[in-house]
Design an enzyme around this catalytic site. Structure first.
Site, PDB file in Angstrom:
ATOM      1  N   ARG A  20       8.573  -5.020  -6.763  1.00  0.00           N
ATOM      2  CA  ARG A  20       9.946  -4.485  -6.826  1.00  0.00           C
ATOM      3  C   ARG A  20      10.399  -4.287  -8.271  1.00  0.00           C
ATOM      4  NH1 ARG A  20      13.611  -8.430  -3.742  1.00  0.00           N
ATOM      5  NH2 ARG A  20      12.100  -9.784  -4.742  1.00  0.00           N
ATOM      6  N   ASN A  38      12.222  -5.661  -0.474  1.00  0.00           N
ATOM      7  CA  ASN A  38      11.179  -6.240   0.369  1.00  0.00           C
ATOM      8  C   ASN A  38      11.652  -6.212   1.812  1.00  0.00           C
ATOM      9  OD1 ASN A  38       9.454  -6.885  -1.727  1.00  0.00           O
ATOM     10  ND2 ASN A  38      10.070  -9.013  -1.851  1.00  0.00           N
TER      11      ASN A  38
END
Length: 99
Positions: A20, A38
């Site tokens: 990320r 996520n």
């Protein structure tokens, strides 16, 4: 070139490896708008908005990911501008909470 918005699902070893943060850095460096998060199933979900060639380049980079990731699949589809509304107010690109 025109602007596009794509919704992306990335599968593989993409959680716990800085994926990320890597996406956020790559998107900011490319001046893309959107978000990344996520998912509880172990995947990473993202939305990218920008010039079509820049988004295409970002998708190519997502297929590799950061050094410690192992990307098995990247699925993409056109997205609605409504998905961009999930960003944090005032941020061009956001890291969202896991869903």
């Amino acid at each position: 070139m025109s602007d596009v918005i794509v919704h992306v699902m990335i599968r593989g070893r993409v959680q716990g490896v800085g994926y990320r943060a890597w996406v956020e850095h790559q998107a900011a460096a490319s001046r893309l708008e959107g978000w990344v998060r996520n998912r509880r199933d172990g995947s990473v979900e993202a939305v990218f908005s920008g010039r079509s060639e820049i988004v295409a380049n970002m998708l190519t980079r997502c297929r590799r990911g950061p050094p410690s990731a192992r990307v098995d699949a990247v699925a993409e589809e056109p997205a609605s501008p409504d998905l961009l509304k999930l960003r944090e107010p005032g941020e061009p690109f956001s890291v969202l909470s896991t869903i």
